[in-house]
Design an enzyme around this catalytic site. Structure first.
Site, PDB file in Angstrom:
ATOM      1  N   TYR A  18       3.037  -0.735  -6.440  1.00 31.43           N
ATOM      2  CA  TYR A  18       3.508  -1.899  -7.189  1.00 31.43           C
ATOM      3  C   TYR A  18       3.490  -1.672  -8.704  1.00 31.43           C
ATOM      4  O   TYR A  18       3.983  -2.509  -9.455  1.00 31.43           O
ATOM      5  CB  TYR A  18       2.623  -3.119  -6.897  1.00 31.43           C
ATOM      6  CG  TYR A  18       2.671  -3.587  -5.466  1.00 31.43           C
ATOM      7  CD1 TYR A  18       3.740  -4.343  -4.999  1.00 31.43           C
ATOM      8  CD2 TYR A  18       1.636  -3.281  -4.583  1.00 31.43           C
ATOM      9  CE1 TYR A  18       3.787  -4.786  -3.687  1.00 31.43           C
ATOM     10  CE2 TYR A  18       1.669  -3.718  -3.268  1.00 31.43           C
ATOM     11  CZ  TYR A  18       2.748  -4.467  -2.824  1.00 31.43           C
ATOM     12  OH  TYR A  18       2.790  -4.904  -1.529  1.00 31.43           O
ATOM     13  N   HIS A  23       7.036  -7.603 -11.291  1.00 35.54           N
ATOM     14  CA  HIS A  23       5.934  -8.544 -11.061  1.00 35.54           C
ATOM     15  C   HIS A  23       4.635  -8.060 -11.705  1.00 35.54           C
ATOM     16  O   HIS A  23       3.691  -8.826 -11.819  1.00 35.54           O
ATOM     17  CB  HIS A  23       5.741  -8.715  -9.545  1.00 35.54           C
ATOM     18  CG  HIS A  23       5.579 -10.133  -9.096  1.00 35.54           C
ATOM     19  ND1 HIS A  23       5.875 -11.240  -9.863  1.00 35.54           N
ATOM     20  CD2 HIS A  23       5.154 -10.632  -7.902  1.00 35.54           C
ATOM     21  CE1 HIS A  23       5.627 -12.342  -9.171  1.00 35.54           C
ATOM     22  NE2 HIS A  23       5.197 -12.002  -7.980  1.00 35.54           N
ATOM     23  N   PHE A  68      -3.966  -9.686  -4.401  1.00 36.32           N
ATOM     24  CA  PHE A  68      -2.520  -9.727  -4.546  1.00 36.32           C
ATOM     25  C   PHE A  68      -2.138 -10.949  -5.368  1.00 36.32           C
ATOM     26  O   PHE A  68      -2.904 -11.905  -5.492  1.00 36.32           O
ATOM     27  CB  PHE A  68      -1.831  -9.700  -3.172  1.00 36.32           C
ATOM     28  CG  PHE A  68      -1.807  -8.319  -2.594  1.00 36.32           C
ATOM     29  CD1 PHE A  68      -0.813  -7.426  -2.960  1.00 36.32           C
ATOM     30  CD2 PHE A  68      -2.810  -7.889  -1.747  1.00 36.32           C
ATOM     31  CE1 PHE A  68      -0.798  -6.130  -2.462  1.00 36.32           C
ATOM     32  CE2 PHE A  68      -2.815  -6.595  -1.241  1.00 36.32           C
ATOM     33  CZ  PHE A  68      -1.807  -5.711  -1.609  1.00 36.32           C
ATOM     34  N   ASN A  70      -0.329 -13.599  -5.109  1.00 39.37           N
ATOM     35  CA  ASN A  70      -0.395 -14.970  -4.610  1.00 39.37           C
ATOM     36  C   ASN A  70      -1.820 -15.447  -4.347  1.00 39.37           C
ATOM     37  O   ASN A  70      -2.028 -16.588  -3.955  1.00 39.37           O
ATOM     38  CB  ASN A  70       0.486 -15.142  -3.357  1.00 39.37           C
ATOM     39  CG  ASN A  70       0.084 -14.231  -2.233  1.00 39.37           C
ATOM     40  OD1 ASN A  70      -0.793 -13.379  -2.388  1.00 39.37           O
ATOM     41  ND2 ASN A  70       0.718 -14.396  -1.090  1.00 39.37           N
ATOM     42  N   ASN A 116       4.168 -17.487  -7.644  1.00 40.75           N
ATOM     43  CA  ASN A 116       3.022 -17.667  -6.758  1.00 40.75           C
ATOM     44  C   ASN A 116       1.685 -17.360  -7.424  1.00 40.75           C
ATOM     45  O   ASN A 116       0.667 -17.944  -7.068  1.00 40.75           O
ATOM     46  CB  ASN A 116       3.191 -16.825  -5.495  1.00 40.75           C
ATOM     47  CG  ASN A 116       4.291 -17.366  -4.599  1.00 40.75           C
ATOM     48  OD1 ASN A 116       4.562 -18.563  -4.590  1.00 40.75           O
ATOM     49  ND2 ASN A 116       4.938 -16.483  -3.858  1.00 40.75           N
TER      50      ASN A 116
END
Length: 191
Positions: A18, A23, A68, A70, A116
């Site tokens: 990631y 994000h 994570f 969220n 989120n």
């Protein structure tokens, strides 16, 4: 800790797959701030990696949740409780779809715009009145799902300017701490 401490949290997803995603703009900005402070992140019991030091002349804790996106709220609440950081000295750095790539916006409070990570932070804190440094990633092309778009790496064209824009966002965090929200908005919203 005392009321003069700032808590600066970058939002992102953990792990190398990631690392370069849109994000993870919050993590990218925190890495620049860590280099400026001159230290390394260390694991903290709040499920975040933290670095304590001085930023913009103030005592600060830089943090990247290990959860994570969220589920960012739990670690952020844990950090606020551990460091006794008041919500008006919490700065959350995050990606923002509703702002064009390269634009930086600062604000206090407001909704989560479907983000989120912000939704989780607001729910865990019980307030949305924390400060935000919003890193523009732009809207997805065509009919691409926004959730898929933010989990993709920045484009080749965006990567040419990415280091510069991440650096500017780090400058915005420092201006927010040293000069206050209004003054920082006057500088960074002009661009």
């Amino acid at each position: 800790m005392s009321a003069d401490l700032w808590l600066v949290v970058g939002l992102g997803n953990p792990g190398p797959s990631y690392a370069k995603n849109r994000h993870n703009a919050g993590f990218m900005v925190l890495d620049v701030l860590a280099a400026r402070v001159g230290g390394r992140f260390k694991s903290h019991r709040s499920r975040a990696d933290v670095l304590e030091g001085r930023l913009a002349g103030a005592r600060a804790v830089l943090a990247k949740p290990r959860s994570f996106m969220n589920e960012s709220g739990g670690p952020v609440k844990g950090l606020c409780d551990f460091y006794k950081a008041p919500v008006e000295r919490l700065v959350v750095v995050h990606d923002e779809l509703d702002i064009p790539f390269g634009a930086i916006r600062l604000k206090q409070g407001g909704g989560d715009n479907g983000h989120n990570g912000l939704r989780s932070v607001t729910k865990s804190l019980g307030t949305r009145e924390y400060l935000r440094v919003r890193f523009g990633v732009g809207r997805p092309p065509g009919r691409m799902d926004p959730a898929a778009f933010v989990l993709k790496d920045f484009s080749a064209a965006e990567r040419r300017d990415l280091d510069l824009e991440v650096d500017r966002a780090a400058d915005a965090v420092e201006a927010l701490i040293s000069d206050g929200l209004g003054a920082a908005q006057n500088v960074f919203h002009a661009g």
